[in-house]
Motif scaffolding. Sequence first.
Motif, PDB file in Angstrom:
ATOM      1  N   LEU A 173       0.898  -1.164  -0.023  1.00 27.42           N
ATOM      2  CA  LEU A 173       0.131  -0.034  -0.012  1.00 27.42           C
ATOM      3  C   LEU A 173       0.747   1.112  -0.063  1.00 27.42           C
ATOM      4  CD1 LEU A 173      -2.757   1.055   0.241  1.00 27.42           C
ATOM      5  CD2 LEU A 173      -2.569   1.182   2.851  1.00 27.42           C
ATOM      6  N   LYS A 174       0.541   2.169  -1.075  1.00 29.72           N
ATOM      7  CA  LYS A 174       1.265   3.513  -0.944  1.00 29.72           C
ATOM      8  C   LYS A 174       0.710   4.496   0.072  1.00 29.72           C
ATOM      9  CE  LYS A 174       2.116   3.373  -6.120  1.00 29.72           C
ATOM     10  NZ  LYS A 174       1.573   4.065  -7.129  1.00 29.72           N
ATOM     11  N   LYS A 175      -0.417   4.732   0.057  1.00 26.76           N
ATOM     12  CA  LYS A 175      -1.006   5.778   1.051  1.00 26.76           C
ATOM     13  C   LYS A 175      -2.436   5.406   1.014  1.00 26.76           C
ATOM     14  CE  LYS A 175      -1.087  10.541   1.852  1.00 26.76           C
ATOM     15  NZ  LYS A 175      -0.600  11.885   1.627  1.00 26.76           N
ATOM     16  N   ILE A 176      -3.214   5.542   2.188  1.00 23.42           N
ATOM     17  CA  ILE A 176      -4.545   5.437   2.264  1.00 23.42           C
ATOM     18  C   ILE A 176      -5.444   6.665   1.927  1.00 23.42           C
ATOM     19  CG2 ILE A 176      -6.554   5.051   3.971  1.00 23.42           C
ATOM     20  CD1 ILE A 176      -4.503   3.317   5.575  1.00 23.42           C
ATOM     21  N   ARG A 177      -5.806   6.798   0.883  1.00 20.11           N
ATOM     22  CA  ARG A 177      -6.630   7.926   0.400  1.00 20.11           C
ATOM     23  C   ARG A 177      -8.165   8.009   0.672  1.00 20.11           C
ATOM     24  NH1 ARG A 177      -2.649   6.815  -3.476  1.00 20.11           N
ATOM     25  NH2 ARG A 177      -1.364   8.505  -3.913  1.00 20.11           N
ATOM     26  N   SER A 178      -8.847   6.655   0.809  1.00 23.60           N
ATOM     27  CA  SER A 178     -10.085   6.747   1.085  1.00 23.60           C
ATOM     28  C   SER A 178     -10.221   5.381   1.837  1.00 23.60           C
ATOM     29  CB  SER A 178     -10.985   6.471  -0.131  1.00 23.60           C
ATOM     30  OG  SER A 178     -12.333   6.367   0.103  1.00 23.60           O
ATOM     31  N   LEU A 179     -11.426   5.245   2.757  1.00 20.13           N
ATOM     32  CA  LEU A 179     -11.607   4.234   3.642  1.00 20.13           C
ATOM     33  C   LEU A 179     -12.694   3.439   2.814  1.00 20.13           C
ATOM     34  CD1 LEU A 179     -11.705   5.459   7.363  1.00 20.13           C
ATOM     35  CD2 LEU A 179      -9.887   4.050   6.130  1.00 20.13           C
TER      36      LEU A 179
END
Length: 304
Positions: free
Chosen positions: A4-10
């Motif tokens: 995972l790069k970055k959590i942008r949305s749940l």
Amino acid sequence: VYKLKKIRSLNLNDFFKKENFDEFKVSQSSLTREKWVLSPNQIKLNKIVENSSEGKKLSEIATIAQGVSPGVKNIFVMTIIEAKKMRLEKEILYPFITNKHISKWTSASSNLVTIFPKKITNLEEYPFTKAYLEKNREILINGSDRKKLVGKNKIRWFDFSVYRNINLFLKEREKILTPYRSKRVSFAYDNEGLLGSTDIYAIFPKKKELLFYLLGVLNSKVSEFWFKEAGKKKGTVIEFFSRDLAKFPIPPMKNEKKITEVVKRIIHCNIKSEYRAVEELENCLLYTSPSPRDLSTSRMPSSA
């Protein structure tokens, strides 16, 4: 492997979009009973191991030791000024360092000392220290994990909880220190016989002449690359626990004397705050990339 790069949305539909992940492959044969190293740079890591000095790891040429466990550190550890105000007897005080005072190459002066109970045979012989400890007796007896140890007579009420590796710390004045957690490699030379708590690790080379060589290797870019990829990370912080330190592969020692000379100069310049010279000297080190270059072709800064 999908990382995972970055959590942008749940939102699950958005979360599992392919652009949110980096994809790379790991050889099935590398997944053994040992800790798995899931890295897109596995080939480079393998080369570092292959290029290591006769396949040796740090634990084979050095002893790695965690600091002591006072149990109630805020009682035993204080500034030099505080100790003087209370007139604590000097002969049972010992220079102390915490992880925040350790930086790359050298450590900053902590101005801390610790009461060292192991030096005390008869507390009555140290009236000022006795008065201070008596004042904190209840805390020392009932502190975390101390009540059982005191109750079973495993320690005296004014002892450290655990004198872990203490004989090694007392015997060897020179060593390499590192904080147990850091954002980058931060290995420091110590020749003051500093004592630390469980938040530091000390490295004692089995051959003293290897100390500066090892310091140069451990502070290299390849070392940082290794610990970030094959070590243990907690967020952006690298953990330098004994198990990961022990596994670090040692490079060939053919340029040991040259690296030792450069590291000694780095320490000298670092103490004098000549950071430009330090940066130039760091570029002279052999083990600064996955393809180490010959130190003999490197140019030394004249100011050093």
